[in-house]
Design a protein around this motif. Sequence first.
Motif, mmCIF file in Angstrom:
data_model
loop_
_atom_site.group_PDB
_atom_site.id
_atom_site.type_symbol
_atom_site.label_atom_id
_atom_site.label_comp_id
_atom_site.label_asym_id
_atom_site.label_seq_id
_atom_site.Cartn_x
_atom_site.Cartn_y
_atom_site.Cartn_z
ATOM 1 N N TYR A 157 25.106 -11.643 13.273
ATOM 2 C CA TYR A 157 23.948 -11.835 13.687
ATOM 3 C C TYR A 157 23.709 -11.760 15.296
ATOM 4 O O TYR A 157 23.075 -11.050 15.870
ATOM 5 C CB TYR A 157 23.544 -13.417 13.279
ATOM 6 N N ILE A 158 24.840 -12.518 16.019
ATOM 7 C CA ILE A 158 24.989 -12.256 17.603
ATOM 8 C C ILE A 158 25.108 -10.855 17.852
ATOM 9 O O ILE A 158 24.630 -10.409 18.953
ATOM 10 C CB ILE A 158 26.085 -13.368 17.966
ATOM 11 N N SER A 159 25.998 -10.190 17.126
ATOM 12 C CA SER A 159 26.285 -8.648 17.795
ATOM 13 C C SER A 159 25.102 -7.838 17.336
ATOM 14 O O SER A 159 24.744 -7.037 18.148
ATOM 15 C CB SER A 159 27.438 -8.160 16.717
ATOM 16 N N GLY A 163 27.190 -15.391 11.448
ATOM 17 C CA GLY A 163 26.861 -15.790 12.888
ATOM 18 C C GLY A 163 27.498 -14.664 13.861
ATOM 19 O O GLY A 163 26.624 -14.342 14.854
ATOM 20 N N LYS A 213 22.127 -8.968 17.444
ATOM 21 C CA LYS A 213 20.954 -9.061 18.481
ATOM 22 C C LYS A 213 21.376 -8.723 19.848
ATOM 23 O O LYS A 213 20.460 -8.070 20.462
ATOM 24 C CB LYS A 213 21.126 -10.891 18.670
ATOM 25 N N LYS A 214 22.482 -8.445 20.035
ATOM 26 C CA LYS A 214 23.035 -7.486 21.455
ATOM 27 C C LYS A 214 22.554 -6.420 21.289
ATOM 28 O O LYS A 214 22.337 -5.976 22.252
ATOM 29 C CB LYS A 214 24.557 -8.050 21.434
#
Length: 259
Positions: free
Chosen positions: A33-35, A30, A37-38
Amino acid sequence: MEKWQNSDTLLIWVVIIIGVMILLVGTLIGVFYISYKKVLRSKDEELKAKMEYQRSLLKVSLEAQENERMRIAADLHDNIISKLTIIRLKAVMGSRLQELDQLLGTAIDESRRISHELLPPLYEEKSLDDILLTVFKSWIKVYSIKHTIDVRTEKLIDKSIKLQTVRILQELLNNIHKHAKATHIHLMLRITDYCVVMLVKDNGMGFDTNCIRKGIGLKNIDSRAENLHAQYKYKSVKEKGTRFILFVTHGEDKTSIIR
Protein backbone atom coordinates in the motif's frame (compact mmCIF):
# COMPACT_ATOMS: atom_id res chain seq x y z
CA MET A 1 -0.23 -38.37 25.30
CA GLU A 2 2.60 -35.87 24.86
CA LYS A 3 2.01 -32.39 26.27
CA TRP A 4 2.28 -30.74 22.84
CA GLN A 5 -0.39 -33.13 21.55
CA ASN A 6 -2.84 -31.77 24.08
CA SER A 7 -5.82 -30.11 22.33
CA ASP A 8 -5.43 -26.87 24.26
CA THR A 9 -1.75 -26.67 23.31
CA LEU A 10 -2.54 -27.40 19.67
CA LEU A 11 -5.19 -24.70 19.69
CA ILE A 12 -2.69 -22.20 21.10
CA TRP A 13 -0.17 -23.11 18.38
CA VAL A 14 -2.81 -22.78 15.68
CA VAL A 15 -3.80 -19.37 17.02
CA ILE A 16 -0.15 -18.31 17.15
CA ILE A 17 0.50 -19.51 13.57
CA ILE A 18 -2.64 -17.80 12.29
CA GLY A 19 -1.68 -14.65 14.15
CA VAL A 20 1.81 -14.71 12.64
CA MET A 21 0.36 -15.28 9.16
CA ILE A 22 -2.12 -12.43 9.65
CA LEU A 23 0.74 -10.21 10.82
CA LEU A 24 2.85 -11.16 7.80
CA VAL A 25 -0.04 -10.62 5.40
CA GLY A 26 -0.86 -7.31 7.07
CA THR A 27 2.77 -6.24 6.85
CA LEU A 28 2.94 -7.18 3.15
CA ILE A 29 -0.31 -5.36 2.46
CA GLY A 30 1.02 -2.32 4.30
CA VAL A 31 4.28 -2.40 2.34
CA PHE A 32 2.44 -2.78 -0.97
CA TYR A 33 0.00 0.00 0.00
CA ILE A 34 2.83 2.39 0.89
CA SER A 35 4.64 1.53 -2.35
CA TYR A 36 1.44 1.99 -4.34
CA LYS A 37 0.84 5.38 -2.70
CA LYS A 38 4.39 6.43 -3.55
CA VAL A 39 3.88 5.38 -7.18
CA LEU A 40 0.58 7.28 -7.33
CA ARG A 41 2.17 10.34 -5.72
CA SER A 42 5.08 10.18 -8.15
CA LYS A 43 2.74 9.89 -11.13
CA ASP A 44 0.59 12.71 -9.79
CA GLU A 45 3.63 14.97 -9.42
CA GLU A 46 4.81 13.98 -12.90
CA LEU A 47 1.35 14.75 -14.33
CA LYS A 48 1.25 18.11 -12.54
CA ALA A 49 4.72 18.98 -13.86
CA LYS A 50 3.68 17.97 -17.37
CA MET A 51 0.46 20.02 -17.17
CA GLU A 52 2.42 23.02 -15.87
CA TYR A 53 4.87 22.65 -18.76
CA GLN A 54 1.98 22.42 -21.23
CA ARG A 55 0.40 25.55 -19.73
CA SER A 56 3.75 27.30 -20.06
CA LEU A 57 4.02 26.27 -23.72
CA LEU A 58 0.44 27.41 -24.37
CA LYS A 59 1.19 30.79 -22.80
CA VAL A 60 4.34 31.11 -24.89
CA SER A 61 2.42 30.12 -28.01
CA LEU A 62 -0.22 32.79 -27.37
CA GLU A 63 2.45 35.41 -26.68
CA ALA A 64 4.27 34.38 -29.85
CA GLN A 65 1.06 34.73 -31.87
CA GLU A 66 0.48 38.20 -30.47
CA ASN A 67 4.09 39.20 -31.19
CA GLU A 68 3.74 37.79 -34.70
CA ARG A 69 0.65 39.94 -35.29
CA MET A 70 2.53 42.98 -34.04
CA ARG A 71 5.50 42.16 -36.28
CA ILE A 72 3.30 41.73 -39.35
CA ALA A 73 1.50 44.99 -38.54
CA ALA A 74 4.89 46.72 -38.25
CA ASP A 75 6.02 45.17 -41.55
CA LEU A 76 2.86 46.38 -43.28
CA HIS A 77 3.24 49.86 -41.84
CA ASP A 78 6.99 50.30 -42.30
CA ASN A 79 7.58 48.39 -45.53
CA ILE A 80 4.32 48.51 -47.48
CA ILE A 81 2.28 51.53 -46.40
CA SER A 82 5.34 53.79 -46.25
CA LYS A 83 6.44 52.71 -49.75
CA LEU A 84 2.93 53.19 -51.16
CA THR A 85 2.82 56.65 -49.57
CA ILE A 86 6.14 57.54 -51.20
CA ILE A 87 4.88 56.25 -54.55
CA ARG A 88 1.73 58.36 -54.22
CA LEU A 89 3.75 61.50 -53.42
CA LYS A 90 6.16 60.89 -56.28
CA ALA A 91 3.25 60.30 -58.68
CA VAL A 92 1.73 63.64 -57.62
CA MET A 93 5.12 65.31 -58.13
CA GLY A 94 5.34 63.83 -61.63
CA SER A 95 8.29 61.49 -61.06
CA ARG A 96 9.54 59.30 -63.88
CA LEU A 97 7.59 56.14 -64.65
CA GLN A 98 10.72 54.00 -64.30
CA GLU A 99 11.30 55.23 -60.75
CA LEU A 100 7.67 54.59 -59.80
CA ASP A 101 7.83 51.13 -61.34
CA GLN A 102 10.95 50.29 -59.31
CA LEU A 103 9.27 51.41 -56.08
CA LEU A 104 6.15 49.40 -56.92
CA GLY A 105 8.31 46.34 -57.58
CA THR A 106 9.93 46.69 -54.15
CA ALA A 107 6.51 47.01 -52.49
CA ILE A 108 5.26 43.92 -54.33
CA ASP A 109 8.33 41.93 -53.24
CA GLU A 110 7.77 42.96 -49.61
CA SER A 111 4.08 42.04 -49.86
CA ARG A 112 4.98 38.65 -51.29
CA ARG A 113 7.49 38.01 -48.48
CA ILE A 114 4.92 38.82 -45.80
CA SER A 115 2.32 36.68 -47.57
CA HIS A 116 4.72 33.73 -47.77
CA GLU A 117 5.49 34.08 -44.07
CA LEU A 118 1.79 33.91 -43.24
CA LEU A 119 1.19 30.86 -45.42
CA PRO A 120 3.61 29.46 -48.02
CA PRO A 121 2.00 29.16 -51.47
CA LEU A 122 0.55 25.79 -52.53
CA TYR A 123 1.26 24.58 -49.01
CA GLU A 124 -0.52 21.23 -49.32
CA GLU A 125 0.85 20.38 -52.76
CA LYS A 126 4.46 21.54 -52.44
CA SER A 127 7.24 19.45 -50.92
CA LEU A 128 8.85 20.46 -47.64
CA ASP A 129 12.14 21.41 -49.30
CA ASP A 130 10.34 23.65 -51.81
CA ILE A 131 8.39 25.43 -49.06
CA LEU A 132 11.50 25.96 -46.93
CA LEU A 133 13.43 27.29 -49.93
CA THR A 134 10.59 29.70 -50.76
CA VAL A 135 10.72 31.08 -47.23
CA PHE A 136 14.52 31.18 -47.20
CA LYS A 137 14.86 32.89 -50.58
CA SER A 138 12.48 35.65 -49.48
CA TRP A 139 15.48 37.06 -47.54
CA ILE A 140 17.77 37.17 -50.58
CA LYS A 141 17.64 40.99 -50.75
CA VAL A 142 18.65 41.31 -47.12
CA TYR A 143 21.41 38.70 -46.78
CA SER A 144 23.88 36.75 -48.81
CA ILE A 145 22.25 33.32 -48.68
CA LYS A 146 23.32 29.80 -49.58
CA HIS A 147 21.41 26.53 -49.40
CA THR A 148 22.32 22.85 -49.58
CA ILE A 149 19.41 20.46 -50.13
CA ASP A 150 19.74 16.66 -49.90
CA VAL A 151 16.43 14.81 -50.44
CA ARG A 152 16.81 11.03 -50.26
CA THR A 153 13.19 9.94 -50.30
CA GLU A 154 9.94 10.30 -52.23
CA LYS A 155 7.91 9.74 -49.08
CA LEU A 156 5.27 12.39 -48.39
CA ILE A 157 5.89 14.53 -45.31
CA ASP A 158 2.97 15.08 -42.95
CA LYS A 159 1.50 18.59 -43.19
CA SER A 160 1.97 19.20 -39.45
CA ILE A 161 5.72 18.57 -39.86
CA LYS A 162 5.74 20.94 -42.83
CA LEU A 163 3.96 23.68 -40.92
CA GLN A 164 6.00 23.50 -37.70
CA THR A 165 9.33 23.18 -39.54
CA VAL A 166 8.51 26.19 -41.71
CA ARG A 167 7.50 28.22 -38.63
CA ILE A 168 10.74 27.26 -36.88
CA LEU A 169 12.76 28.41 -39.91
CA GLN A 170 10.82 31.69 -40.00
CA GLU A 171 11.47 32.22 -36.29
CA LEU A 172 15.18 31.54 -36.77
CA LEU A 173 15.41 34.00 -39.68
CA ASN A 174 13.55 36.66 -37.71
CA ASN A 175 15.86 36.13 -34.71
CA ILE A 176 18.91 36.44 -36.97
CA HIS A 177 17.48 39.62 -38.47
CA LYS A 178 16.74 41.15 -35.05
CA HIS A 179 19.82 40.15 -33.08
CA ALA A 180 22.65 38.53 -35.05
CA LYS A 181 23.92 41.42 -37.22
CA ALA A 182 24.79 38.74 -39.78
CA THR A 183 25.53 39.21 -43.48
CA HIS A 184 25.42 35.57 -44.59
CA ILE A 185 23.02 32.70 -43.84
CA HIS A 186 23.39 29.07 -44.92
CA LEU A 187 20.49 26.60 -44.91
CA MET A 188 21.24 22.88 -45.06
CA LEU A 189 18.42 20.37 -45.31
CA ARG A 190 18.40 16.60 -45.45
CA ILE A 191 15.20 14.55 -45.84
CA THR A 192 15.26 10.75 -45.66
CA ASP A 193 12.68 8.01 -45.24
CA TYR A 194 12.69 8.45 -41.48
CA CYS A 195 13.92 11.93 -40.60
CA VAL A 196 14.17 15.61 -41.47
CA VAL A 197 17.36 17.40 -40.46
CA MET A 198 17.60 21.17 -40.85
CA LEU A 199 20.73 23.18 -40.11
CA VAL A 200 20.79 26.98 -40.20
CA LYS A 201 24.11 28.85 -39.87
CA ASP A 202 24.88 32.56 -39.78
CA ASN A 203 28.05 34.63 -39.48
CA GLY A 204 26.62 37.02 -36.91
CA MET A 205 27.78 38.19 -33.51
CA GLY A 206 26.84 34.96 -31.71
CA PHE A 207 25.84 34.61 -28.06
CA ASP A 208 26.72 32.71 -24.90
CA THR A 209 24.42 29.65 -24.94
CA ASN A 210 25.05 29.07 -21.22
CA CYS A 211 23.83 32.50 -20.18
CA ILE A 212 21.10 33.38 -22.66
CA ARG A 213 17.57 33.50 -21.35
CA LYS A 214 14.87 32.01 -23.48
CA GLY A 215 12.95 34.88 -25.03
CA ILE A 216 9.64 34.56 -26.84
CA GLY A 217 11.40 33.51 -30.07
CA LEU A 218 13.35 30.65 -28.50
CA LYS A 219 10.37 29.54 -26.43
CA ASN A 220 8.26 29.54 -29.57
CA ILE A 221 10.81 27.25 -31.22
CA ASP A 222 10.79 25.08 -28.10
CA SER A 223 6.99 24.86 -28.24
CA ARG A 224 6.96 23.88 -31.91
CA ALA A 225 9.74 21.31 -31.43
CA GLU A 226 7.77 19.85 -28.52
CA ASN A 227 4.73 19.61 -30.78
CA LEU A 228 6.78 17.62 -33.30
CA HIS A 229 8.51 15.48 -30.63
CA ALA A 230 11.66 16.82 -32.26
CA GLN A 231 15.12 17.59 -30.92
CA TYR A 232 17.11 20.75 -31.52
CA LYS A 233 20.40 22.26 -30.45
CA TYR A 234 22.20 25.60 -30.66
CA LYS A 235 25.93 26.10 -31.00
CA SER A 236 27.18 29.67 -30.94
CA VAL A 237 30.54 31.41 -30.71
CA LYS A 238 30.75 35.13 -30.01
CA GLU A 239 31.73 37.14 -33.08
CA LYS A 240 31.78 33.95 -35.18
CA GLY A 241 28.11 33.17 -35.60
CA THR A 242 25.51 30.62 -34.61
CA ARG A 243 24.34 27.28 -35.89
CA PHE A 244 21.00 25.67 -35.15
CA ILE A 245 20.14 22.04 -35.92
CA LEU A 246 16.68 20.48 -35.84
CA PHE A 247 16.05 16.72 -35.98
CA VAL A 248 12.51 15.49 -36.71
CA THR A 249 11.62 11.81 -37.08
CA HIS A 250 8.73 10.82 -39.32
CA GLY A 251 9.39 7.11 -39.79
CA GLU A 252 9.87 3.97 -37.71
CA ASP A 253 13.56 4.51 -36.91
CA LYS A 254 13.71 6.94 -33.96
CA THR A 255 17.50 7.05 -33.61
CA SER A 256 18.68 10.59 -32.97
CA ILE A 257 21.77 12.01 -34.65
CA ILE A 258 21.97 15.08 -32.38
CA ARG A 259 24.84 14.93 -29.91
